[in-house]
Design a protein around this motif. Structure first.
Motif, PDB file in Angstrom:
ATOM      1  N   ASP A   1      -1.623  10.071   3.280  1.00 21.79           N
ATOM      2  CA  ASP A   1      -0.635   9.525   2.341  1.00 21.79           C
ATOM      3  C   ASP A   1      -1.222   8.416   1.478  1.00 21.79           C
ATOM      4  OD1 ASP A   1       1.460  11.174   3.149  1.00 21.79           O
ATOM      5  OD2 ASP A   1       1.965   9.861   4.809  1.00 21.79           O
ATOM      6  N   PHE A   2      -2.361   7.879   1.904  1.00 21.04           N
ATOM      7  CA  PHE A   2      -3.011   6.828   1.127  1.00 21.04           C
ATOM      8  C   PHE A   2      -4.171   7.430   0.358  1.00 21.04           C
ATOM      9  CE2 PHE A   2      -1.374   4.850   5.046  1.00 21.04           C
ATOM     10  CZ  PHE A   2      -0.439   4.016   4.469  1.00 21.04           C
TER      11      PHE A   2
ATOM     12  N   TYR B   1      10.561   5.082  -1.687  1.00 19.28           N
ATOM     13  CA  TYR B   1       9.869   4.313  -0.654  1.00 19.28           C
ATOM     14  C   TYR B   1      10.699   4.240   0.621  1.00 19.28           C
ATOM     15  CZ  TYR B   1       8.307   0.157   1.868  1.00 19.28           C
ATOM     16  OH  TYR B   1       7.910  -0.719   2.835  1.00 19.28           O
ATOM     17  N   ASN B   2      11.986   4.007   0.492  1.00 21.28           N
ATOM     18  CA  ASN B   2      12.855   3.929   1.663  1.00 21.28           C
ATOM     19  C   ASN B   2      12.882   5.267   2.398  1.00 21.28           C
ATOM     20  OD1 ASN B   2      14.683   2.463   3.348  1.00 21.28           O
ATOM     21  ND2 ASN B   2      16.364   3.610   2.447  1.00 21.28           N
ATOM     22  N   THR B   3      12.934   6.355   1.621  1.00 19.49           N
ATOM     23  CA  THR B   3      12.893   7.687   2.224  1.00 19.49           C
ATOM     24  C   THR B   3      11.562   7.924   2.916  1.00 19.49           C
ATOM     25  OG1 THR B   3      14.368   8.529   0.482  1.00 19.49           O
ATOM     26  CG2 THR B   3      13.134  10.154   1.758  1.00 19.49           C
TER      27      THR B   3
ATOM     28  N   GLU C   1       0.833  -1.209   0.000  1.00 21.89           N
ATOM     29  CA  GLU C   1       0.000   0.000   0.000  1.00 21.89           C
ATOM     30  C   GLU C   1       0.864   1.255   0.000  1.00 21.89           C
ATOM     31  OE1 GLU C   1      -3.875   1.937   0.344  1.00 21.89           O
ATOM     32  OE2 GLU C   1      -3.264  -0.099  -0.131  1.00 21.89           O
ATOM     33  N   LEU C   2       1.915   1.239   0.810  1.00 19.81           N
ATOM     34  CA  LEU C   2       2.787   2.402   0.882  1.00 19.81           C
ATOM     35  C   LEU C   2       3.549   2.625  -0.413  1.00 19.81           C
ATOM     36  CD1 LEU C   2       4.317   2.137   4.464  1.00 19.81           C
ATOM     37  CD2 LEU C   2       2.895   3.978   3.584  1.00 19.81           C
ATOM     38  N   ILE C   3       4.040   1.552  -1.005  1.00 20.56           N
ATOM     39  CA  ILE C   3       4.826   1.678  -2.232  1.00 20.56           C
ATOM     40  C   ILE C   3       4.002   2.303  -3.344  1.00 20.56           C
ATOM     41  CG2 ILE C   3       5.975   0.360  -4.077  1.00 20.56           C
ATOM     42  CD1 ILE C   3       6.871  -1.618  -1.888  1.00 20.56           C
ATOM     43  N   LYS C   4       2.735   1.896  -3.461  1.00 18.10           N
ATOM     44  CA  LYS C   4       1.883   2.364  -4.560  1.00 18.10           C
ATOM     45  C   LYS C   4       1.175   3.676  -4.233  1.00 18.10           C
ATOM     46  CE  LYS C   4      -0.636  -0.745  -6.604  1.00 18.10           C
ATOM     47  NZ  LYS C   4      -1.620  -1.850  -6.800  1.00 18.10           N
TER      48      LYS C   4
ATOM     49  N   SER D   1       1.025   4.932 -12.453  1.00 13.65           N
ATOM     50  CA  SER D   1       0.465   3.949 -11.524  1.00 13.65           C
ATOM     51  C   SER D   1       0.025   2.686 -12.257  1.00 13.65           C
ATOM     52  CB  SER D   1      -0.711   4.570 -10.772  1.00 13.65           C
ATOM     53  OG  SER D   1      -1.256   3.660  -9.854  1.00 13.65           O
ATOM     54  N   SER D   2      -0.516   2.858 -13.471  1.00 14.46           N
ATOM     55  CA  SER D   2      -0.965   1.694 -14.247  1.00 14.46           C
ATOM     56  C   SER D   2       0.207   0.866 -14.756  1.00 14.46           C
ATOM     57  CB  SER D   2      -1.830   2.156 -15.423  1.00 14.46           C
ATOM     58  OG  SER D   2      -1.068   2.916 -16.347  1.00 14.46           O
ATOM     59  N   MET D   3       1.402   1.458 -14.820  1.00 17.28           N
ATOM     60  CA  MET D   3       2.589   0.713 -15.273  1.00 17.28           C
ATOM     61  C   MET D   3       3.171  -0.159 -14.169  1.00 17.28           C
ATOM     62  SD  MET D   3       4.850   3.695 -17.056  1.00 17.28           S
ATOM     63  CE  MET D   3       4.172   4.961 -18.128  1.00 17.28           C
TER      64      MET D   3
END
Length: 432
Positions: A263-264, A173-175, A87-90, A136-138
């Motif tokens: 954020d989501f 994402y790591n940041t 969820e966070l990554i996307k 996002s679709s990629m």
């Protein structure tokens, strides 16, 4: 009698099959050639789709008892789930960050296309929003079974672009993980930094006032009784200010956890935030919680009275401490029950669940601090009432000295908290 008895039926032989192929050889060869030609044309003229992928390993995070309770009550399961990371990554904010880092608006839109869209009334923000949906679709994010690893795949006709998006998404994402971890620390630091200059100015003004008072009246020191009052009031003032700062920090934590839902980019996150904010606001009028806070404040006042007469090892003191601990636990349970009851029937994404665990913990701490503030305020008021028995000039001197003592103590405390917040904030890094 056999079904085929008396007929000319016989099985096909290999010779018969070859004879049929030879008879229709031109048709078979034509079909094969047509397939080869069509395939060749497709391979020559079709644009290939490339895929770049990156794997991300995320260290497991510990679960608190509050989290276990929340998980089993609302979702029927316990423990961390890798879908939190998915969820966070996307999340929309990550993709917007990729667009900015890679300058994708200029990279994907030609200058002519961009100028035309802007001329048609679209804004730069509209272009970013459209590009966010496209990117996002990629992206496909999938967990690797029974591991703390997720695979991020990006498909695009441009292999370099696919590679850059995959690599940048991993970095972003790591940041993001580090930012989420330190967000409440950052708010604490910013709050303290804003208070220090104001307090420093107040302290200078208080110092000037007491200097002028002493020069005008010729009174420089307090008598023994007034000095005792000053010491007790200063002690309680210090406790009161420390509790107030801690309460402000807890409020900042709650606001931070609630803002994390932003954020989501989903309807679920918005509805959950609205529900839990409403639940938090109801605590001020909750009769059970109000009664528990009042009981805790009363117990703390009684404990302070006992500690003035007996050592901490005395059974009466230890019994009162046990009562206070039990009351604090009841407050925490009431907070948890309120959140769980409000969210009954909801299935929370693990990402939301972890955030709400933080909200519950911070809210419980805030309610306990409010009771402690009330208790210290009552104790302070007892000594405050004794000030009326002092001569007017001594009252003024005591009040001025008390103001300086309070501000000096608070100033020192804020400087200490600021350094602690800076160190804690700097120590947080992404765990991916």
């Amino acid at each position: 009698m056999s079904e085929f008895e008396g007929s000319d039926y016989r099985e096909l032989t290999l010779e018969d099959i070859l004879r049929m192929f030879k008879k229709r050889m031109i048709l078979f060869v034509s079909i094969v050639l047509a397939v080869v030609v069509v395939t060749g044309i497709y391979l020559i003229f079709a644009t290939p789709i490339y895929e770049a992928s990156v794997t991300i390993k995320v260290d497991p995070t510990s679960q608190s008892s509050v989290s276990d309770l929340f998980s089993s009550s609302l979702t029927g399961s316990s423990g961390s789930n890798i879908s939190t990371e998915v969820e966070l990554i996307k999340s929309r904010t990550n993709i917007e960050e990729i667009i900015e880092v890679l300058d994708l608006v200029d990279r994907i839109y030609s200058e002519e296309t961009k100028n035309r869209l802007l001329a048609e009334g679209y804004s730069q923000k509209d272009l970013v929003t459209s590009l966010t949906r496209t990117i996002s679709s990629m992206i496909t994010v999938s967990p690797v079974k029974d591991t703390r690893i997720v695979r991020v795949s990006v498909q695009n006709r441009d292999p370099i672009l696919a590679r850059d998006i995959a690599n940048t998404l991993a970095d972003v994402y790591n940041t993001k993980l580090a930012e989420l971890s330190k967000r409440d620390l950052t708010r604490k630091r910013e709050f303290i930094e804003a208070q220090i200059p104001l307090l420093e100015s107040d302290l200078n003004e208080a110092t000037d006032r007491i200097k002028d008072f002493k020069e005008e009246t010729g009174i420089y020191v307090l008598d023994k009784h007034a000095d005792l009052l000053f010491q007790m009031l200063s002690s309680y003032d210090k406790q009161y200010n420390e509790l107030m700062i801690s309460a402000e920090e807890k409020k900042a934590e709650i606001e931070t956890y609630q803002s994390m839902l932003d954020d989501f980019d989903s309807n679920d996150s918005k509805s959950i935030k609205a529900l839990w904010v409403q639940t938090s606001e109801s605590f001020s009028v909750n009769p059970v919680l109000t009664s528990l806070r009042q009981s805790l404040a009363t117990l703390q006042v009684e404990l302070a009275s006992l500690e003035e007469q007996y050592p901490k090892t005395d059974p009466r003191v230890r019994s009162k401490i046990t009562e206070i601990s039990k009351t604090e636990s009841l407050i925490e349970e009431q907070i948890q029950n309120e959140f769980i009851t409000s969210g009954q029937g909801m299935t929370l994404n693990p990402a939301y669940q972890q955030i709400m665990t933080g909200v519950i913990s911070s809210e419980a701490g805030f309610q306990i601090l409010q009771a402690s503030i009330q208790a210290v305020g009552l104790l302070r008021d007892q000594y405050q009432s004794e000030l009326r028995s002092l001569p007017a000039k001594e009252q003024q001197l005591l009040d001025l000295e008390r103001q300086i003592a309070v501000k000096e103590s608070l100033y020192t405390l804020l400087l200490e908290r600021l350094e602690e917040a800076k160190i804690s904030e700097a120590a947080v890094v992404g765990n991916a």
